[in-house]
Design a protein around this motif. Structure first.
Motif, PDB file in Angstrom:
ATOM      1  N   HIS A 204      -6.144  -0.312  10.588  1.00 34.05           N
ATOM      2  CA  HIS A 204      -5.947  -1.664  11.411  1.00 34.05           C
ATOM      3  C   HIS A 204      -7.127  -2.287  11.679  1.00 34.05           C
ATOM      4  O   HIS A 204      -7.873  -2.144  12.785  1.00 34.05           O
ATOM      5  CB  HIS A 204      -5.159  -1.498  12.729  1.00 34.05           C
ATOM      6  N   THR A 242     -11.377  -7.725   1.438  1.00 34.55           N
ATOM      7  CA  THR A 242     -10.531  -7.696   0.720  1.00 34.55           C
ATOM      8  C   THR A 242     -10.580  -6.301   0.016  1.00 34.55           C
ATOM      9  O   THR A 242      -9.260  -5.646  -0.291  1.00 34.55           O
ATOM     10  CB  THR A 242     -10.819  -8.682  -0.515  1.00 34.55           C
ATOM     11  N   ALA A 245      -8.600  -3.996   2.025  1.00 31.43           N
ATOM     12  CA  ALA A 245      -7.352  -4.118   1.883  1.00 31.43           C
ATOM     13  C   ALA A 245      -7.015  -3.725   0.485  1.00 31.43           C
ATOM     14  O   ALA A 245      -5.568  -3.115   0.463  1.00 31.43           O
ATOM     15  CB  ALA A 245      -6.717  -5.687   1.920  1.00 31.43           C
ATOM     16  N   VAL A 246      -7.535  -3.754  -0.440  1.00 23.37           N
ATOM     17  CA  VAL A 246      -7.162  -3.024  -1.499  1.00 23.37           C
ATOM     18  C   VAL A 246      -7.141  -1.438  -1.488  1.00 23.37           C
ATOM     19  O   VAL A 246      -6.158  -0.978  -2.217  1.00 23.37           O
ATOM     20  CB  VAL A 246      -8.191  -3.504  -2.937  1.00 23.37           C
ATOM     21  N   GLN A 248      -6.286   0.040   1.053  1.00 24.31           N
ATOM     22  CA  GLN A 248      -5.025   0.113   1.787  1.00 24.31           C
ATOM     23  C   GLN A 248      -3.696   0.002   0.953  1.00 24.31           C
ATOM     24  O   GLN A 248      -2.908   0.977   1.107  1.00 24.31           O
ATOM     25  CB  GLN A 248      -4.990  -0.881   3.136  1.00 24.31           C
ATOM     26  N   ARG A 252      -1.317   3.282   0.128  1.00 25.37           N
ATOM     27  CA  ARG A 252       0.016   3.034   0.647  1.00 25.37           C
ATOM     28  C   ARG A 252       1.201   3.110  -0.646  1.00 25.37           C
ATOM     29  O   ARG A 252       2.120   4.180  -0.703  1.00 25.37           O
ATOM     30  CB  ARG A 252       0.364   1.802   1.206  1.00 25.37           C
ATOM     31  N   PRO A 448      -3.694 -11.274 -12.078  1.00 20.49           N
ATOM     32  CA  PRO A 448      -4.288 -10.806 -10.880  1.00 20.49           C
ATOM     33  C   PRO A 448      -3.580  -9.880 -10.437  1.00 20.49           C
ATOM     34  O   PRO A 448      -2.211  -9.867 -10.249  1.00 20.49           O
ATOM     35  CB  PRO A 448      -4.522 -12.024  -9.891  1.00 20.49           C
ATOM     36  N   SER A 449      -3.726  -8.687  -9.805  1.00 22.51           N
ATOM     37  CA  SER A 449      -3.103  -7.629  -9.190  1.00 22.51           C
ATOM     38  C   SER A 449      -3.876  -6.988  -8.029  1.00 22.51           C
ATOM     39  O   SER A 449      -5.077  -7.228  -7.838  1.00 22.51           O
ATOM     40  CB  SER A 449      -2.857  -6.495 -10.182  1.00 22.51           C
ATOM     41  N   ALA A 450      -3.231  -6.255  -7.158  1.00 13.65           N
ATOM     42  CA  ALA A 450      -3.605  -5.897  -6.027  1.00 13.65           C
ATOM     43  C   ALA A 450      -4.665  -4.540  -6.199  1.00 13.65           C
ATOM     44  O   ALA A 450      -4.324  -4.011  -7.140  1.00 13.65           O
ATOM     45  CB  ALA A 450      -2.677  -5.659  -4.913  1.00 13.65           C
TER      46      ALA A 450
ATOM     47  N   VAL B 357      -2.646  -7.130   4.501  1.00 16.02           N
ATOM     48  CA  VAL B 357      -2.036  -5.631   3.858  1.00 16.02           C
ATOM     49  C   VAL B 357      -2.075  -4.690   5.008  1.00 16.02           C
ATOM     50  O   VAL B 357      -1.116  -3.827   4.993  1.00 16.02           O
ATOM     51  CB  VAL B 357      -3.327  -5.387   2.990  1.00 16.02           C
ATOM     52  N   VAL B 359      -0.687  -5.120   7.874  1.00 16.06           N
ATOM     53  CA  VAL B 359       0.347  -5.104   8.778  1.00 16.06           C
ATOM     54  C   VAL B 359       1.283  -4.485   8.069  1.00 16.06           C
ATOM     55  O   VAL B 359       2.199  -4.996   7.520  1.00 16.06           O
ATOM     56  CB  VAL B 359       0.865  -6.693   8.988  1.00 16.06           C
ATOM     57  N   ALA B 360       1.708  -3.160   8.082  1.00 16.62           N
ATOM     58  CA  ALA B 360       2.396  -2.422   7.272  1.00 16.62           C
ATOM     59  C   ALA B 360       3.590  -2.740   7.014  1.00 16.62           C
ATOM     60  O   ALA B 360       3.995  -3.066   5.633  1.00 16.62           O
ATOM     61  CB  ALA B 360       2.469  -0.906   7.805  1.00 16.62           C
ATOM     62  N   ALA B 363       3.792  -6.131   5.247  1.00 16.86           N
ATOM     63  CA  ALA B 363       2.944  -6.229   4.116  1.00 16.86           C
ATOM     64  C   ALA B 363       3.849  -5.590   2.691  1.00 16.86           C
ATOM     65  O   ALA B 363       4.054  -6.100   1.707  1.00 16.86           O
ATOM     66  CB  ALA B 363       1.846  -5.690   4.131  1.00 16.86           C
ATOM     67  N   ARG B 364       4.197  -4.450   3.249  1.00 22.70           N
ATOM     68  CA  ARG B 364       5.131  -3.775   1.992  1.00 22.70           C
ATOM     69  C   ARG B 364       6.373  -4.603   1.583  1.00 22.70           C
ATOM     70  O   ARG B 364       6.571  -4.592   0.434  1.00 22.70           O
ATOM     71  CB  ARG B 364       5.572  -2.482   2.735  1.00 22.70           C
ATOM     72  N   TYR B 367       5.011  -7.222  -0.678  1.00 17.72           N
ATOM     73  CA  TYR B 367       4.498  -6.846  -2.029  1.00 17.72           C
ATOM     74  C   TYR B 367       5.763  -6.454  -2.856  1.00 17.72           C
ATOM     75  O   TYR B 367       5.849  -6.711  -3.892  1.00 17.72           O
ATOM     76  CB  TYR B 367       3.540  -5.440  -1.748  1.00 17.72           C
ATOM     77  N   GLU B 368       6.896  -5.645  -2.048  1.00 17.41           N
ATOM     78  CA  GLU B 368       7.875  -5.329  -2.779  1.00 17.41           C
ATOM     79  C   GLU B 368       8.711  -6.485  -3.358  1.00 17.41           C
ATOM     80  O   GLU B 368       9.379  -6.428  -4.433  1.00 17.41           O
ATOM     81  CB  GLU B 368       8.681  -4.309  -2.114  1.00 17.41           C
ATOM     82  N   GLY B 378       0.292 -12.320  -9.479  1.00 14.23           N
ATOM     83  CA  GLY B 378       0.018 -11.508  -8.236  1.00 14.23           C
ATOM     84  C   GLY B 378       1.262 -10.478  -8.181  1.00 14.23           C
ATOM     85  O   GLY B 378       2.184 -10.420  -9.143  1.00 14.23           O
ATOM     86  N   PRO B 379       1.399 -10.010  -6.863  1.00  9.32           N
ATOM     87  CA  PRO B 379       0.638 -10.139  -5.784  1.00  9.32           C
ATOM     88  C   PRO B 379      -0.804  -9.637  -5.984  1.00  9.32           C
ATOM     89  O   PRO B 379      -0.750  -8.497  -6.663  1.00  9.32           O
ATOM     90  CB  PRO B 379       1.311  -8.962  -4.615  1.00  9.32           C
ATOM     91  N   PHE B 380      -1.619 -10.285  -5.433  1.00 11.90           N
ATOM     92  CA  PHE B 380      -3.050  -9.721  -5.469  1.00 11.90           C
ATOM     93  C   PHE B 380      -3.508 -10.026  -3.843  1.00 11.90           C
ATOM     94  O   PHE B 380      -2.733 -10.514  -3.185  1.00 11.90           O
ATOM     95  CB  PHE B 380      -3.947 -10.414  -6.459  1.00 11.90           C
ATOM     96  N   VAL B 381      -4.721  -9.276  -3.742  1.00 12.99           N
ATOM     97  CA  VAL B 381      -5.313  -9.298  -2.381  1.00 12.99           C
ATOM     98  C   VAL B 381      -6.377 -10.353  -2.191  1.00 12.99           C
ATOM     99  O   VAL B 381      -7.363 -10.323  -3.093  1.00 12.99           O
ATOM    100  CB  VAL B 381      -5.729  -7.887  -2.147  1.00 12.99           C
ATOM    101  N   ARG B 385      -5.196 -10.304   2.558  1.00 18.09           N
ATOM    102  CA  ARG B 385      -3.884 -10.623   2.538  1.00 18.09           C
ATOM    103  C   ARG B 385      -3.488 -10.456   1.199  1.00 18.09           C
ATOM    104  O   ARG B 385      -3.990 -10.639   0.343  1.00 18.09           O
ATOM    105  CB  ARG B 385      -3.535 -11.946   2.912  1.00 18.09           C
ATOM    106  N   TYR B 386      -2.099 -10.229   1.105  1.00 16.32           N
ATOM    107  CA  TYR B 386      -1.432 -10.404   0.002  1.00 16.32           C
ATOM    108  C   TYR B 386      -1.148 -11.842  -0.597  1.00 16.32           C
ATOM    109  O   TYR B 386      -0.839 -12.699   0.380  1.00 16.32           O
ATOM    110  CB  TYR B 386      -0.010  -9.661  -0.153  1.00 16.32           C
TER     111      TYR B 386
END
Lengths: 450, 450
Positions: A204, A242, A245-246, A248, A252, A448-450, B357, B359-360, B363-364, B367-368, B378-381, B385-386
């Motif tokens: 966090h 960024t 976050a990438v 993270q 995950r 674009p991708s994460a 990202v 904020v588990a 964020a999940r 993304y999903e 995307g999603p990209f970062v 943030r996503y």
């Protein structure tokens, strides 16, 4: 064996150096050190030789062929003597090498197929006494050697490959990612590859790690890893929000669903002009590209300037009323500041809100400024404020790029080019021409991708 | 004589009733009261007659021909008897009159060239005992009669004419301005026309006046004038923030630079289609008009619905990504919700920011939701943030008006029309056709002033 273990076992086979690779590297490093010591013997001062870096600590990824040798001189040696002696040793060890310059000069060259850096530094009692950044390296080396066993070294290799795979490895100012030293510290601190991913998953920001409990300074960075050898230094200072976050995100995803893909950098197929055009058609946006000869700078100077220029362009466009969907910057021989705008043309008027009417002096000034201006609609009162609708200075992205680009914050070299008018402006379909030089970058931009 | 006094003297000549006007009005009012008393004599209950309103207090503006007579019945009279007796008296006093209905029925008619309201109410000991709003009127009358001398009455006339001239006179829900009673209270409280302007010039909303120091309730309005006869009532509750600011603006301007113009309402020349077109060309905007038959409602019901609908339209357009330059609403036989947009068409994609990202769970989930969606980029970062770039639901104002207007908050009757599809949508040049019915409104729209 779990999915996680199975995937990791597969990756280890690729990233762990073979015994032959280790032996060969050690033999070469030994010969280099011998050559260095022989050269030192001819100098009028004492010095010793220290192998540092990942190949000194067993944390290199198989196939890397970098050997870093440091020559340590007494702390009271004048700096010009250190530089001269350093170059002398370098020339003797690497006859085909050449001089490079970081904070002071060193010698880079090839030896038995390895890329070798031969760097002079001072031998100091504490990292806090350093005179230049390279003086810190031996302390890092000591710190990690004392804590890395074979298991942890293997996990460092995995984590480095993971960082490479997700595109955030490297503390250069283009990448703004995780340095090798930072990767090693994280794995040591968290106790392994998996533990590091689990920790990163739950970060966090602001995240603070302070392995040696220095608690010395306050850092204004989202990730703080206090250098165990120097309380004043955040090893992660360069890591962008960024990129944190990438990491993270991929930590995950990988823990949920382990896959070797995470360890493989994306390598998109370059787009051609038609591909770019079809993306633009699909998106319905108006692209703007400012193109100029890339300033002749090392990447660590070039990219910060390009990033600053890209952000300045976006800010300037927004100040003039354009909605910016996304921006990018790329460099090769030519450099590009790219901005994708929602619309090609803005209306002739813009709403301009003044102060609330009850803020007497301010309000009077605003009213009087516009009351007799035939070119504005108003002033009128809306929700208690004075408002005018005035003519926009510019209505198109091209006008902005042609006439107002110099107003925004740009990197120094980019600013010079802009001031001299040495840049081209592409708007709309003409940006498809960038596919020739930047097809790969455009591929990444449009996927674009994460 | 100062400019201020010279201008005011000129205006007084127009707004002060002549002695003949006063005498004629008093004579007519006397005859009306006699007729009312004669009718009351035939009733089985006691009642008295009271002239109220500006013509009872000498605060009417020359040329106004309104006489208000109240017939006061005992407080214990059942309401249906009060209504029946009231209409009986009304019919006797105004044989050609007709019944109207506020909180209860009253009679309106013409008599000797005056517009007469004959209103039944209860005779009460305190305004706080009132059973309907009209019961309060006699208390207002008493309060003001005890405080208005000839000078103040003259200043009330000036101030009313000023409020008319700047377009903020009237507490109806279309105007949302200053009622006559409020104008009188302000002049009494501040002590004159000039003092009222000087006070208004320096207002810092929230402004609270409490002439009788009730300090009873808290009001959530920018201008609060506690009713001297009823601590729970803010006489200025209906006054909009904009109208307060308009008064401030004109008070300031007039005190700086007195001119009779302030007392004359603007009366713009209606625009024709060509005029509207040339404004649109100059402004480079995209107008949108939603046009429907005006619901058959009194203005106090119609305009709140139109305002609500206009604001709902603006909010809805903004939610769908349109920049709204200005909005308006007009009504005649047809009603119009008008919105002027920056652009005709938005791009196909819009940036949609997800959670940071770190904020588990959130964020999940984000993304999903998008990870396997082929229709998004995307999603990209970005900045931790996503982000996705997804297809917009709609790209043009017409699509919004055709398909999504029912989603926004509209007045009830407007909502019914919209739900039934009983509305037309004009976009771009076709709005010039509105000039036929709304040329004056369009003139005010395209020449907005404070």
């Amino acid at each position: 064996m779990s999915d996680f273990e199975a995937v990791v076992a597969g990756v280890r086979e690729r990233v762990d150096p073979t015994p032959e690779e280790r032996r060969a590297l050690a033999a070469t490093a030994g010969r280099l050190a011998d050559r260095a010591r022989a050269a030192i013997a001819d100098l009028p001062v004492e010095a010793d030789v220290l192998q540092v870096g990942s190949t000194a600590r067993g944390t290199w990824v198989a196939g890397d062929r970098d050997i870093d040798l440091f020559v340590r001189f007494p702390a009271d040696l004048p700096r010009e003597d250190l530089e001269a002696h350093g170059l002398t040793v370098g020339a003797a060890v690497l006859p085909d090498g050449h001089e490079e310059y970081a904070e002071h000069p060193y010698v880079k060259g090839e030896f038995e197929g390895y890329d070798v850096d031969l760097v002079p530094c001072y031998r100091l009692d504490a990292a806090t006494d350093i005179q230049s950044a390279v003086d810190r390296t031996p302390f890092h080396n000591d710190y990690l050697l004392g804590r890395l066993d074979d298991d942890l070294a293997g996990d460092v290799r995995l984590f480095k490959q993971f960082l490479k795979g997700i595109g955030v490895y490297g503390s250069d100012l283009r990448t703004q990612g995780f340095s090798g030293y930072l990767a090693e510290l994280l794995v040591v601190e968290y106790g392994g590859f998996r533990a590091t991913l689990e920790a990163a998953r739950d970060w966090h920001p602001t995240v603070v790690l302070d392995p040696e409990d220095h608690q010395a300074a306050d850092f204004d960075d989202p990730l703080v890893v206090v250098d165990p050898t120097d309380p004043e230094r955040n090893v992660a200072a360069v890591v962008s929000e960024t990129n944190i976050a990438v990491l993270q995100h991929h930590a995950r995803e990988f823990l949920d669903n382990p896959s070797e893909d995470a360890f493989e950098p994306d390598d998109p197929e370059p787009l051609d002009e038609d591909d770019v055009q079809s993306h633009l058609d699909r998106r319905g946006t108006t692209p703007l590209a400012v193109v100029f000869d890339a300033p002749d700078l090392v990447d660590d100077q070039l990219y910060p300037q390009l990033y600053r220029s890209r952000d300045g362009l976006a800010r300037g466009l927004r100040e003039y009323g354009f909605e910016v969907v996304r921006t990018a910057t790329w460099a090769d021989d030519r450099a590009v500041l790219f901005a994708e705008l929602s619309v090609a043309e803005l209306p002739a008027v813009e709403r301009h809100e003044g102060p609330p009417v009850h803020v007497a002096d301010h309000a009077r000034g605003f009213y009087e400024k516009y009351a007799d201006d035939e070119d504005v609609y108003g002033p009128f009162v809306d929700d208690g404020r004075y408002v005018v609708e005035r003519e926009r200075d510019i209505r198109t992205a091209r006008e902005f790029a042609d006439e107002h680009l110099h107003e925004v914050a740009l990197g120094a070299h980019v600013a010079s080019l802009v001031d001299a008018g040495d840049y081209d402006v592409l708007v709309g379909e003409s940006v498809t021409g960038l596919a020739g030089a930047f097809g790969t970058e455009l591929a990444a931009y449009f996927d674009p991708s994460a």
